[in-house]
Structures are given as structure tokens and as C-alpha cells.
Design a protein around this motif. Structure first.
Motif, mmCIF file in Angstrom:
data_model
loop_
_atom_site.group_PDB
_atom_site.id
_atom_site.type_symbol
_atom_site.label_atom_id
_atom_site.label_comp_id
_atom_site.label_asym_id
_atom_site.label_seq_id
_atom_site.Cartn_x
_atom_site.Cartn_y
_atom_site.Cartn_z
ATOM 1 N N PHE A 135 -36.736 -38.007 13.986
ATOM 2 C CA PHE A 135 -37.644 -39.151 13.901
ATOM 3 C C PHE A 135 -37.851 -39.628 12.466
ATOM 4 O O PHE A 135 -38.787 -40.373 12.202
ATOM 5 C CB PHE A 135 -38.993 -38.819 14.535
ATOM 6 C CG PHE A 135 -39.570 -37.486 14.141
ATOM 7 C CD1 PHE A 135 -40.050 -37.254 12.870
ATOM 8 C CD2 PHE A 135 -39.615 -36.448 15.056
ATOM 9 C CE1 PHE A 135 -40.579 -36.039 12.510
ATOM 10 C CE2 PHE A 135 -40.149 -35.217 14.709
ATOM 11 C CZ PHE A 135 -40.641 -35.016 13.429
ATOM 12 N N VAL A 136 -36.986 -39.209 11.546
ATOM 13 C CA VAL A 136 -37.006 -39.710 10.174
ATOM 14 C C VAL A 136 -35.588 -40.133 9.819
ATOM 15 O O VAL A 136 -34.652 -39.334 9.932
ATOM 16 C CB VAL A 136 -37.517 -38.652 9.186
ATOM 17 C CG1 VAL A 136 -37.418 -39.166 7.755
ATOM 18 C CG2 VAL A 136 -38.963 -38.273 9.503
ATOM 19 N N ALA A 137 -35.417 -41.373 9.410
ATOM 20 C CA ALA A 137 -34.098 -41.921 9.113
ATOM 21 C C ALA A 137 -33.870 -41.928 7.607
ATOM 22 O O ALA A 137 -34.763 -42.293 6.832
ATOM 23 C CB ALA A 137 -33.965 -43.343 9.667
ATOM 24 N N VAL A 138 -32.663 -41.523 7.202
ATOM 25 C CA VAL A 138 -32.228 -41.587 5.806
ATOM 26 C C VAL A 138 -30.980 -42.460 5.757
ATOM 27 O O VAL A 138 -30.256 -42.592 6.751
ATOM 28 C CB VAL A 138 -31.947 -40.185 5.240
ATOM 29 C CG1 VAL A 138 -33.227 -39.379 5.163
ATOM 30 C CG2 VAL A 138 -30.905 -39.451 6.085
ATOM 31 N N PRO A 139 -30.683 -43.072 4.605
ATOM 32 C CA PRO A 139 -29.509 -43.941 4.525
ATOM 33 C C PRO A 139 -28.222 -43.176 4.772
ATOM 34 O O PRO A 139 -28.150 -41.965 4.535
ATOM 35 C CB PRO A 139 -29.579 -44.481 3.089
ATOM 36 C CG PRO A 139 -30.994 -44.301 2.663
ATOM 37 C CD PRO A 139 -31.468 -43.068 3.371
ATOM 38 N N PRO A 140 -27.195 -43.853 5.252
ATOM 39 C CA PRO A 140 -25.899 -43.188 5.439
ATOM 40 C C PRO A 140 -25.385 -42.626 4.114
ATOM 41 O O PRO A 140 -25.534 -43.229 3.053
ATOM 42 C CB PRO A 140 -24.997 -44.316 5.963
ATOM 43 C CG PRO A 140 -25.948 -45.294 6.584
ATOM 44 C CD PRO A 140 -27.192 -45.230 5.762
ATOM 45 N N GLY A 141 -24.783 -41.460 4.182
ATOM 46 C CA GLY A 141 -24.313 -40.772 2.988
ATOM 47 C C GLY A 141 -25.247 -39.686 2.514
ATOM 48 O O GLY A 141 -24.843 -38.822 1.724
#
Length: 337
Positions: A135-141
Motif C-alpha cells: 500500500f506504499v508506491a515507490v517510483p520504478p527503479g
């Protein structure tokens, strides 16, 4: 044989004047370590900082990084159960284990993430029962090895802040939880969003062509509810879903307004069956302190319209659905199956 006097410790003396020197001070411990050793529970400087960051009023303890505190102090606190590890280098202070809500706040703050899915829904006040990982999104990479993290590209127009926490907008949140919720739970969240005017059905329908997941559920719920006013509480939504289980019960009119001959609005009813001269009132948990007001309002409506009334409580809708349906069918003169 040595005398007792010879075994006595001789204090060191100064070399110049032979005066006794003060006793040597013991090696100084770090201030936070001294505090945690001498304090019976959680010392000042290591007490959990309570930060209320949720719409529903949940108490959230703020997380710290390992670099922000002395290492020996932190290890001692973890050993004594006064600090809990959330991720690598991230700890939450306090004797109670961290909740998923606190873990989500820590991940957003430490990893510069975005609250999404059920975490963002909780921040916006959606009636979601539990948090579901991730439920926490981080940028790709970025690394997303922690179970609460996921890599996801989120445009700027889908970002907002709730009490200082970066999260997805109500519209994006509603779309995201459609792929991991049941139709009943998602409809309850939809009615809340529409009643709070956080988004509209038109904006939701515009997102449907670009959706990969959750589109069938969204279309099904929108077709089932039709073009009706939003429910004003979760209890009203649950009542509609209960009435819908019996196809012989007609659809009630939501938020029916009773107008006097002078054009004044006498009352706005939860549900009404005008053709059967019956209206339904729901007593939620907040109605326990306004019983006299509700009865007086009901008497005015009955005196003006001559209709019958059916009152149901939260307990009736949630714990006695069959008895509630039998009562409603009897008032609507619908024969038993």
C-alpha cells in the motif's frame, strides 16, 4: 600480617602541594543511554511521538531512522521491547508492536513513497476494514523488497496530500482498490466518495477505458446502482444492498423530501416507497443521543402524510438481515416465499 589500616585505599594527591585530588569520574555514557538505563519505562527523548495523521482519528506513532539516535541506545531499546524494527534502519518507538497504519506512515516518510490503495483509502476516510499489502508506491527503479512497497508510476494529477502525507487522489484510490475489493465493499466506498463530493460518477466513467484491472467490477456496480443520489452513511448503503437481495422488494426512493403545502421542506427521509405509503428510517450508532428528536420528526411526517414507518437499527441490518427483510415484506404487503 597487614593491618586493617594498611589495606585502606589512599586517595591520590597532587604532586605540587600534596593535597588530595577529587575521585576520578566514571566514563560518561551517552545521554540517551543513561536515560534509558535509569528510567523505568520509556525515557524522555525516546518516548513514542504520537502523530494523528489519519482521517478516522487513529493514533500513529512516528518512525525514526537509525542515524537519528545513538546506536547503543537503539539496540538496548529493541532488546527491552521499547522499539520495534519496521525495515532496515527504520524503527518505531513504543512498547506495543507497530500497526500496519504506522508502518505505512513510516514507509512514506523514510522512502519518499506515496500512500496508495487501501492505505490512501484509510487516509481519505473510506470505509475500508483492513489494510492490504502492498500500500506504499515507490517510483520504478527503486527497491521494493519490503512487503508494503510496490513500484508504480503515478502522475502528478493523481497525487494529493492528506495531513501532510503524500497519497493518491480519491478518484485514483477508488480505481486502485477496485481490483482488490468485493463489489459490496467497493460500493460502500463509492457511496462515501460521492456523498463527500470527492469525485463524480462522470469522472469515474472517464477512467474506465484506460483501466486494466477492476473495470468489470466498476461497470457492474455503476449499472446496479443507477442514477440515484448517494447514500449519506455506510448504514444506508448496507440497507440498500440488503433490500436488493430480495428481487420482490421494489427499489426505494433515496433521500425523499416531504414538502408542505407552503413549499417548506418538512423532512428528508432515508428511504421511501411512495406507492406503498411507507417510509424507512435508519438509526445508526450516533442516533442513541437523539431519540426524542427522531421520534418527534417521525410524528410530524406521519401526521402530514399519513404514511406508515419502519425503523431499523445498525443491529437489525448487520446481525438480523432475514428478520429485517420479513418485516419490510410484511409492511409492503408482499407474501412470504
Amino acid at each position: 600480617r597487614r593491618s586493617r589500616r594498611s589495606r585502606r585505599t589512599v586517595a591520590p594527591r597532587c604532586h605540587s602541594c600534596a593535597c588530595p585530588l577529587p575521585p576520578a569520574a566514571s566514563p560518561a555514557l551517552p545521554r540517551q543511554l543513561r536515560l534509558i538505563d535509569n528510567f523505568p519505562s520509556v525515557p524522555p527523548g525516546l518516548e513514542p511521538e504520537i502523530v494523528d495523521k489519519s482521517h478516522s482519528g487513529d493514533q500513529v506513532r512516528q518512525a525514526i531512522q537509525a542515524d537519528d539516535i545513538n546506536g547503543r541506545t537503539l539496540r538496548y531499546a529493541v532488546t527491552k521491547g521499547r522499539a520495534h524494527r519496521v525495515a532496515r534502519g527504520v524503527y518505531i518507538l513504543g512498547e506495543d508492536p507497530p500497526s500496519l497504519l504506522e508502518v505505512g506512515h513510516a514507509m512514506v516518510r523514510i522512502f519518499d513513497g506515496v500512500a496508495c490503495s487501501t492505505f490512501a483509502a484509510r487516509l481519505h476516510g473510506f470505509p475500508v476494514p483492513d489494510l492490504k499489502e502492498p500500500f506504499v508506491a515507490v517510483p520504478p527503479g527503486r527497491h521494493s523488497l519490503h512487503p508494503t512497497l510496490c513500484t508504480r508510476s503515478i502522475s502528478k494529477q493523481d497525487l494529493t496530500q492528506v495531513n501532510g502525507v503524500l497519497c493518491t487522489t480519491p478518484l485514483r484510490t477508488l480505481v486502485d482498490i477496485a481490483s482488490e475489493s468485493s463489489a459490496i465493499a467497493w460500493e460502500q466506498a463509492l457511496e462515501f466518495v460521492l456523498h463527500s463530493r470527492l469525485t463524480t460518477v462522470y469522472e469515474l466513467e472517464e477512467r474506465l477505458p484506460s483501466l486494466r484491472k477492476g473495470a468489470p467490477l466498476i461497470r457492474s456496480v455503476l449499472e446496479t446502482r443507477g442514477n440515484v443520489p448517494p447514500a449519506e452513511s455506510v448504514l444506508e448503503t448496507m440497507a440498500v444492498q440488503l433490500f436488493r437481495t430480495d428481487p420482490r422488494i421494489p427499489r426505494p426512493v433515496r433521500q425523499f423530501e416531504v414538502i408542505t403545502p407552503s413549499g417548506r421542506t418538512l423532512a428528508r427521509l432515508d428511504f421511501a416507497f411512495p406507492s406503498h405509503e411507507l417510509f424507512v428510517e435508519l438509526d445508526g450508532r450516533h442516533h442513541t443521543h437523539q431519540v426524542i428528536h427522531d421520534i418527534a420528526r417521525q410524528n410530524r411526517v406521519v401526521a402530514h402524510t399519513g404514511w406508515r414507518v419502519a425503523r431499523f437499527t445498525w443491529h437489525d441490518i448487520t446481525n438480523k438481515p432475514n428478520a429485517t427483510l420479513r418485516t419490510l415484506r410484511a409492511l409492503l404487503s408482499i407474501p412470504a416465499p
